[in-house]
Design a protein around this motif. Structure first.
Motif, mmCIF file in Angstrom:
data_model
loop_
_atom_site.group_PDB
_atom_site.id
_atom_site.type_symbol
_atom_site.label_atom_id
_atom_site.label_comp_id
_atom_site.label_asym_id
_atom_site.label_seq_id
_atom_site.Cartn_x
_atom_site.Cartn_y
_atom_site.Cartn_z
ATOM 1 N N LEU A 236 0.798 -1.214 0.000
ATOM 2 C CA LEU A 236 0.000 0.000 0.000
ATOM 3 C C LEU A 236 0.836 1.271 0.000
ATOM 4 N N ASN A 237 2.144 1.141 0.090
ATOM 5 C CA ASN A 237 3.019 2.311 0.110
ATOM 6 C C ASN A 237 4.095 2.173 -0.962
ATOM 7 N N SER A 238 4.603 3.322 -1.397
ATOM 8 C CA SER A 238 5.521 3.327 -2.535
ATOM 9 C C SER A 238 6.880 3.885 -2.151
ATOM 10 N N GLN A 239 7.829 3.719 -3.062
ATOM 11 C CA GLN A 239 9.175 4.284 -2.978
ATOM 12 C C GLN A 239 9.952 3.748 -1.773
ATOM 13 N N TYR A 240 9.859 2.436 -1.578
ATOM 14 C CA TYR A 240 10.706 1.759 -0.577
ATOM 15 C C TYR A 240 12.103 1.599 -1.183
ATOM 16 N N HIS A 241 12.881 2.654 -1.104
ATOM 17 C CA HIS A 241 14.154 2.724 -1.832
ATOM 18 C C HIS A 241 15.330 2.184 -1.024
ATOM 19 N N THR A 242 15.240 2.258 0.293
ATOM 20 C CA THR A 242 16.339 1.785 1.131
ATOM 21 C C THR A 242 15.769 1.193 2.417
ATOM 22 N N MET A 243 16.585 0.421 3.126
ATOM 23 C CA MET A 243 16.108 -0.238 4.340
ATOM 24 C C MET A 243 17.286 -0.667 5.201
ATOM 25 N N LEU A 244 16.984 -0.949 6.454
ATOM 26 C CA LEU A 244 17.959 -1.498 7.395
ATOM 27 C C LEU A 244 17.378 -2.764 8.005
ATOM 28 N N TRP A 245 18.266 -3.686 8.375
ATOM 29 C CA TRP A 245 17.910 -4.932 9.052
ATOM 30 C C TRP A 245 18.674 -4.909 10.359
ATOM 31 N N ASP B 199 18.357 -4.743 15.038
ATOM 32 C CA ASP B 199 17.590 -5.059 16.242
ATOM 33 C C ASP B 199 17.194 -3.771 16.955
ATOM 34 N N LEU B 200 15.954 -3.351 16.785
ATOM 35 C CA LEU B 200 15.454 -2.149 17.431
ATOM 36 C C LEU B 200 14.917 -2.403 18.829
ATOM 37 N N ASP B 201 14.356 -3.601 19.060
ATOM 38 C CA ASP B 201 13.650 -3.849 20.319
ATOM 39 C C ASP B 201 14.445 -4.697 21.308
ATOM 40 N N ASN B 202 15.721 -4.918 21.024
ATOM 41 C CA ASN B 202 16.626 -5.599 21.957
ATOM 42 C C ASN B 202 16.192 -7.014 22.324
ATOM 43 N N ASP B 203 15.564 -7.703 21.365
ATOM 44 C CA ASP B 203 15.181 -9.090 21.629
ATOM 45 C C ASP B 203 16.141 -10.086 20.996
ATOM 46 N N GLY B 204 17.236 -9.592 20.411
ATOM 47 C CA GLY B 204 18.215 -10.458 19.780
ATOM 48 C C GLY B 204 17.872 -10.836 18.348
ATOM 49 N N ARG B 205 16.743 -10.334 17.839
ATOM 50 C CA ARG B 205 16.336 -10.600 16.456
ATOM 51 C C ARG B 205 16.174 -9.271 15.729
ATOM 52 N N ASN B 206 16.544 -9.267 14.462
ATOM 53 C CA ASN B 206 16.490 -8.032 13.700
ATOM 54 C C ASN B 206 15.078 -7.701 13.231
ATOM 55 N N GLU B 207 14.823 -6.424 13.115
ATOM 56 C CA GLU B 207 13.595 -5.922 12.523
ATOM 57 C C GLU B 207 13.930 -5.239 11.189
ATOM 58 N N LEU B 208 12.929 -5.142 10.330
ATOM 59 C CA LEU B 208 13.052 -4.454 9.053
ATOM 60 C C LEU B 208 12.623 -3.009 9.251
ATOM 61 N N VAL B 209 13.535 -2.065 8.965
ATOM 62 C CA VAL B 209 13.242 -0.642 9.110
ATOM 63 C C VAL B 209 13.314 -0.006 7.731
ATOM 64 N N THR B 210 12.230 0.634 7.317
ATOM 65 C CA THR B 210 12.196 1.221 5.983
ATOM 66 C C THR B 210 11.059 2.225 5.903
ATOM 67 N N GLY B 211 10.897 2.829 4.757
ATOM 68 C CA GLY B 211 9.840 3.807 4.559
ATOM 69 C C GLY B 211 9.951 4.436 3.193
ATOM 70 N N LYS B 212 9.224 5.484 2.989
ATOM 71 C CA LYS B 212 9.136 6.153 1.695
ATOM 72 C C LYS B 212 10.333 7.076 1.481
ATOM 73 N N ARG B 213 10.965 6.953 0.322
ATOM 74 C CA ARG B 213 11.942 7.963 -0.075
ATOM 75 C C ARG B 213 11.163 9.092 -0.747
ATOM 76 N N TYR B 214 10.931 10.146 -0.015
ATOM 77 C CA TYR B 214 10.083 11.237 -0.476
ATOM 78 C C TYR B 214 10.645 11.866 -1.745
ATOM 79 N N ARG B 215 9.796 11.962 -2.791
ATOM 80 C CA ARG B 215 10.149 12.549 -4.076
ATOM 81 C C ARG B 215 11.397 11.898 -4.656
#
Length: 366
Positions: free
Chosen positions: A262-271, A273-289
């Motif tokens: 449902l969202n566009s321009q997923y141009h970059t991302m990080l893998w 651990d944001l929540d300190n559970d020892g497993r990585n999360e996918l962090v990404t979003g819209k590259r505006y314009r």
């Protein structure tokens, strides 16, 4: 009440972030490293670096070429190129047709720029340990040109280029695809198998077509079945997906699964651990314009998200969302680092809508 790092979150946990705007500059790349060797992480973005931990003082690095809405600065990779104990950084861009490094002067003066290699148009650059020696190589994504990685020669500021394939497109990843212990490249038209011996030939396996894929394409075992999968965003269209690797009678197949369509321009991302559970999360979003207003979804609201693998699929959590001025996207290159020393990784993100820190305050029960 905020949790402490390492504590177990409740079943309804969601991380909470405190958003702070650092600057209104519209460079698209930002990274975190200690510029002045004071033991505090600083932010480097475009023409400036911002002194940590408050990031209120900014210092001039140097002018960056501007082309319309863009600055020719599509990465910020920390490398002590001249080995003088001060961290420099590597960047590059579409119009400069090269990758280059900025030399840290160790004071408030401008940073001298040095060319590393003429490469053709650079979508962005990443750093991976291609040869497994523990030292990162530089890998620019140069659509329509050869895929080449650049290896620094120890004791010098010289980089040697090594060609992988004659041509590649928009999108680039790196990781051990086939489980042989060697890192392979992933390009939009397939994966490129590393040679068994140094200096050997790389082998392209045309097993998929990812069109205008993200940089990076993530190579990771999403579903924990022992095989590497791919996480791919559409950099200039709608869609975020993962491709499950299957082996059937020795034949490799890739099964497409949606993460967010449902969202566009997923141009970059990080893998990470944001929540300190020892497993990585996918962090990404819209590259505006990303292509100004020319991409599908360009006028949609902006968003920054993290996605948690729950054992069956990815659960989406919103960090920021809304129209311009409220929502925030990823830019072209962003960072996750604990900049306030509270034990939780924060998100530092630039873009045409400004430079921000999203301070990770840990989880709170909903």
């Amino acid at each position: 009440m905020n949790a402490q790092p390492g504590s177990k979150p409740p079943a309804t946990a969601a991380l909470r972030f405190h958003r702070v705007q650092i600057a209104s500059e519209n460079f698209e790349s930002a990274e975190v490293f200690d510029v002045n060797n004071d033991g505090q992480p600083d932010i480097v973005s475009g023409s400036y670096w911002y002194k940590g931990p408050a990031f209120k003082q900014k210092f001039f690095i140097g002018d960056v070429r501007r082309e319309g809405e863009y600055y020719d600065d599509f990465s910020t990779i920390p490398v002590d190129v001249n080995e003088d104990g001060k961290m420099d950084f590597v960047t590059g861009g579409w119009w400069g047709n090269n990758i280059r490094w900025r030399e840290n002067p160790g004071n408030e003066g401008p940073w001298t720029e040095h060319s590393i290699a003429t490469t053709g148009n650079v979508e962005t650059t990443r750093a991976w340990d291609v040869d497994g020696d523990g030292i990162l190589e530089l890998v620019p994504n140069t659509p329509g040109k050869p895929l080449v990685y650049y290896q620094k020669q120890k004791g010098t500021t010289t980089f040697t280029g090594h060609k992988v394939v004659d041509e590649h497109g928009h999108g680039l990843g790196f990781g051990d695809v086939n489980g042989d212990g060697r890192g392979d490249f992933v390009i939009s038209t397939g994966w490129v198998e590393a040679p068994a011996t140094k200096g050997g030939t790389w082998t392209l396996h045309k097993e998929f077509d990812l069109t205008h894929a993200s940089i990076p394409i993530l190579v990771t075992d999403v579903n924990h079945d022992g095989r590497s999968d791919l996480v791919v965003g559409h950099g200039h269209d709608y869609g975020l997906l993962w491709y499950e690797q299957k082996l059937e009678k020795g034949i490799r197949k890739w099964i497409e699964h949606p993460i967010d369509l449902l969202n566009s321009q997923y141009h970059t991302m990080l893998w990470t651990d944001l929540d300190n559970d020892g497993r990585n999360e996918l962090v990404t979003g819209k590259r505006y314009r990303a292509h100004n207003e020319k991409d599908p979804g360009s006028f949609d609201d902006l968003g920054l998200y993290y996605f948690v693998w729950n054992g069956e699929n990815f659960t989406k959590q919103v960090i920021s969302y809304g129209p311009f001025g409220e929502g925030k996207g990823t830019g072209n290159y962003f960072a996750a680092a604990d900049v306030d020393a509270n034990g939780w990784k924060d998100i530092v993100v630039a873009g045409k809508e400004g430079l921000f820190v999203f301070y990770n305050q840990g989880w709170k029960d909903k």
